[in-house]
Design a protein around this motif. Structure first.
Motif, PDB file in Angstrom:
ATOM      1  N   HIS A   1       0.844  -1.209   0.000  1.00 16.23           N
ATOM      2  CA  HIS A   1       0.000   0.000   0.000  1.00 16.23           C
ATOM      3  C   HIS A   1       0.869   1.245   0.000  1.00 16.23           C
ATOM      4  O   HIS A   1       1.517   1.566   0.996  1.00 16.23           O
ATOM      5  N   ASN A   2       0.881   1.912  -1.114  1.00 11.62           N
ATOM      6  CA  ASN A   2       1.725   3.086  -1.339  1.00 11.62           C
ATOM      7  C   ASN A   2       0.978   4.337  -0.880  1.00 11.62           C
ATOM      8  O   ASN A   2      -0.047   4.689  -1.452  1.00 11.62           O
ATOM      9  N   VAL A   3       1.471   4.980   0.131  1.00 14.04           N
ATOM     10  CA  VAL A   3       0.825   6.199   0.617  1.00 14.04           C
ATOM     11  C   VAL A   3       1.177   7.348  -0.322  1.00 14.04           C
ATOM     12  O   VAL A   3       2.357   7.600  -0.585  1.00 14.04           O
ATOM     13  N   THR A   4       0.157   8.018  -0.854  1.00 18.07           N
ATOM     14  CA  THR A   4       0.426   9.029  -1.884  1.00 18.07           C
ATOM     15  C   THR A   4       0.191  10.453  -1.401  1.00 18.07           C
ATOM     16  O   THR A   4       0.477  11.407  -2.108  1.00 18.07           O
ATOM     17  N   GLY A   5      -0.358  10.621  -0.207  1.00 14.03           N
ATOM     18  CA  GLY A   5      -0.555  11.987   0.297  1.00 14.03           C
ATOM     19  C   GLY A   5      -0.815  12.004   1.787  1.00 14.03           C
ATOM     20  O   GLY A   5      -1.161  10.975   2.378  1.00 14.03           O
ATOM     21  N   TYR A   6      -0.607  13.183   2.374  1.00 12.89           N
ATOM     22  CA  TYR A   6      -0.868  13.383   3.806  1.00 12.89           C
ATOM     23  C   TYR A   6      -1.783  14.588   3.956  1.00 12.89           C
ATOM     24  O   TYR A   6      -1.733  15.512   3.147  1.00 12.89           O
ATOM     25  N   PHE A   7      -2.584  14.609   5.004  1.00 13.65           N
ATOM     26  CA  PHE A   7      -3.371  15.810   5.317  1.00 13.65           C
ATOM     27  C   PHE A   7      -3.600  15.855   6.822  1.00 13.65           C
ATOM     28  O   PHE A   7      -3.374  14.863   7.539  1.00 13.65           O
TER      29      PHE A   7
ATOM     30  N   ILE B   1      -3.854  10.016   5.888  1.00  7.16           N
ATOM     31  CA  ILE B   1      -3.090   9.648   4.694  1.00  7.16           C
ATOM     32  C   ILE B   1      -4.050   9.331   3.547  1.00  7.16           C
ATOM     33  O   ILE B   1      -5.203   8.960   3.778  1.00  7.16           O
ATOM     34  N   GLU B   2      -3.526   9.481   2.343  1.00  2.00           N
ATOM     35  CA  GLU B   2      -4.237   9.034   1.155  1.00  2.00           C
ATOM     36  C   GLU B   2      -3.540   7.785   0.657  1.00  2.00           C
ATOM     37  O   GLU B   2      -2.323   7.795   0.449  1.00  2.00           O
ATOM     38  N   VAL B   3      -4.341   6.726   0.509  1.00  2.00           N
ATOM     39  CA  VAL B   3      -3.755   5.466   0.061  1.00  2.00           C
ATOM     40  C   VAL B   3      -4.799   4.696  -0.740  1.00  2.00           C
ATOM     41  O   VAL B   3      -5.953   4.609  -0.315  1.00  2.00           O
TER      42      VAL B   3
ATOM     43  N   ILE C   1      -7.630   8.004   5.084  1.00  2.00           N
ATOM     44  CA  ILE C   1      -7.732   7.325   6.374  1.00  2.00           C
ATOM     45  C   ILE C   1      -7.156   8.250   7.440  1.00  2.00           C
ATOM     46  O   ILE C   1      -6.085   8.844   7.234  1.00  2.00           O
ATOM     47  N   THR C   2      -7.843   8.377   8.578  1.00  2.00           N
ATOM     48  CA  THR C   2      -7.373   9.309   9.608  1.00  2.00           C
ATOM     49  C   THR C   2      -7.033   8.584  10.907  1.00  2.00           C
ATOM     50  O   THR C   2      -7.450   7.453  11.150  1.00  2.00           O
TER      51      THR C   2
END
Ligand SMILES: Cc1cc2nc3c(=O)[nH]c(=O)nc-3n(C[C@H](O)[C@H](O)[C@H](O)COP(=O)(O)OP(=O)(O)OC[C@H]3O[C@@H](n4cnc5c(N)ncnc54)[C@H](O)[C@@H]3O)c2cc1C
Ligand SMILES: *[C@@H]1O[C@H](CO)[C@@H](O)[C@H](O)[C@H]1NC(C)=O
Ligand SMILES: CC(=O)N[C@H]1CO[C@H](CO)[C@@H](O)[C@@H]1O
Length: 412
Positions: free
Chosen positions: A131-137, A145-147, A152-153
């Motif tokens: 699972h490659n995490v592609t963004g953070y917020f 994270i965006e995955v 997902i928070t």
């Protein structure tokens, strides 16, 4: 008290030594942890990696792990130093410090990593491979994270992505670029079958041995392991070419031999015996110390190489990655869910000066060898010995966190 209610929900990005240590320690303290790792099928990649005493003491806190490590780790307690022509200079023993401060762990990165990964799974940690995490917020209440197209928070996100670390962007607000260090390392690890039959190299693989050859702006270290059955060597030399941070950049035996012209035939034979597919060329880059390890809303935290890549000559990169994991887990334990943002600030405060002081030793050790003053060394051969600082090695990161948290938190 509200600060202790419910487990802290933690997302960890990256299952290297920083991420796995953080995961195991978080789980041990009752936090709820999920790890995302982009690699689907983790192969035992890499070669030699070193853990100093006070990260090996972390392995000891995890039942059964040291027992699994013992058969695969390097066991010699001393290193013999030579000049580049092969003249013996001095022996540095680690026996006394191991007695006082605990054992060191040196071995194959992939093999040690697998033992840790298996342990993490065996204690029930959820590790999502591939699972490659592609963004953070983040916002005031959570990090995320965006995955795989999903968001997902959690209460806090630990970004343990290693040296390339896209997660740094959210912390820094911009990209930081690596700078070439002017040096590169040839690295190799292979079975010693051929070496045992060569009279020049036989003595290197009769059991576990550790040797260092120090030349003008070049050093070469070799370690035989598993009772001499396998050997690893690293050769640090000047290199101004393009930056490459990958561990899988093929090297060429001929190029290494060019760097080692006129060197001890023992070293040359060792290089010649290296199977080409076991030789890697790793360019060393610097990154300037980051101004901070935590994001603006304090819900995303950098740990390990993502926060502070080390030069191999510091011999502390993996240890400091593990210390990060232990410290953040302990901080979150003390803070509880509702004070996560305090915990994150204390983590940064505890880690920042220590990692950067230790990071700097990577350069001092290299210079000590590469710019060696040989007339002084003839008088005092111990000038070639690695510096072994008590404040680095005789240290329990977890215990230190419990002792210092309250004072640091009240000073913020
Ligand atoms: C394959 C490999 C081989 C290595 N070999 C050696 C060696 O032989 N000797 C040595 O001294 N050091 C080696 N290192 C580096 C060493 O592991 C680190 O310097 C040190 O242990 C600090 O660990 P870390 O956890 O911070 O980073 P790393 O060990 O680099 O781990 C980072 C992890 O994060 C994962 N990741 C990165 N981005 C994402 C993302 N967006 N989503 C999900 N997962 C992500 C990576 O796949 C990796 O597993 C190697 C690293 C790797 C990745
Ligand atoms: C992970 O995602 C990044 C974009 O964020 C992409 O550049 C990279 O190739 C992806 N890696 C894998 C292993 O899927
Ligand atoms: C500060 C600290 O915890 N030091 C420890 C480091 O490791 C040695 C050996 O395990 C201990 O005896 C020290 O107390």
């Amino acid at each position: 008290m509200e600060s202790s209610s419910g487990p802290v929900k933690v997302i960890i990005v990256g299952a290297g030594f920083a991420g796995l240590t953080a995961a195991i320690e978080c789980q041990r303290k009752g936090h709820s942890v999920t790890v995302f790792e982009k690699i689907k099928d983790i192969k035992p990649l890499g070669d030699i990696i070193s853990f100093g005493q006070n990260s090996s003491r972390m392995f000891k806190k995890w039942p059964g792990v040291v027992e699994k490590l013992l058969p695969i780790i390097h066991t010699s307690q001393a290193v013999n130093f030579f000049d580049s022509r092969g003249n013996y200079i001095t022996t540095q023993s680690f026996a006394e410090e191991e007695e006082k401060w605990g054992m060191r762990i040196n071995g194959h990165r992939g093999e040690i990593h697998k033992i840790l990964l298996d342990y993490a799974k065996s204690v029930g940690i959820e590790i999502r491979l591939g699972h490659n995490v592609t963004g953070y917020f983040e916002d005031e209440a959570c990090g995320g994270i965006e995955v795989d197209g999903e968001r997902i928070t959690a209460d806090v996100v630990l970004s343990a992505e290693g040296v390339r670390a896209p997660g740094r962007r959210i912390v820094l607000g911009s990209d930081d670029l690596p700078r070439p260090s002017g040096y590169a390392v040839y690295r190799a690890w292979f079975p010693s079958t051929e070496l045992i039959n060569n009279p020049l190299t036989k003595h290197l693989v009769g059991g576990d041995t550790h040797s260092g050859w120090i030349g003008e702006d070049v050093h070469f270290l070799a370690a035989a392991i598993k009772n001499g059955a396998e050997i690893s060597w690293v050769c640090t030399h000047k290199d101004d070419s393009d930056i490459e941070e990958s561990w899988q950049f093929p090297g060429k035996v001929d190029e290494v031999l060019k760097v080692l012209e006129g060197w001890d035939p023992v070293v040359q034979e060792l290089v010649k015996a290296t199977p080409p597919d076991r030789l890697f060329d790793y360019k060393l880059v610097f990154r300037d110390p980051l101004p901070t390890f935590i994001s603006p809303k304090r819900r995303i935290v950098l740990i390990g190489d993502a926060a502070h890549p080390f030069l191999p000559t510091s011999i502390q990169g993996a240890s400091q990655a593990m210390e990060d994991g232990a410290v953040i887990a302990a901080c979150l334990d003390i803070s509880g869910r509702y004070r996560v943002t305090d915990a994150v600030r204390v983590y940064e405060k505890i880690r920042y000066d220590r990692v950067h002081r230790i990071q700097a030793t990577g350069v001092t050790t290299r210079e000590q060898w590469h710019k060696a003053d040989w007339s002084a060394i003839r008088n005092d051969p111990t000038l070639l010995h690695l510096k072994r600082d008590q404040w680095v090695l005789d240290f329990d990161a977890e215990e230190d966190t419990y002792n210092s948290y309250a004072k640091i938190a009240s000073s913020l």
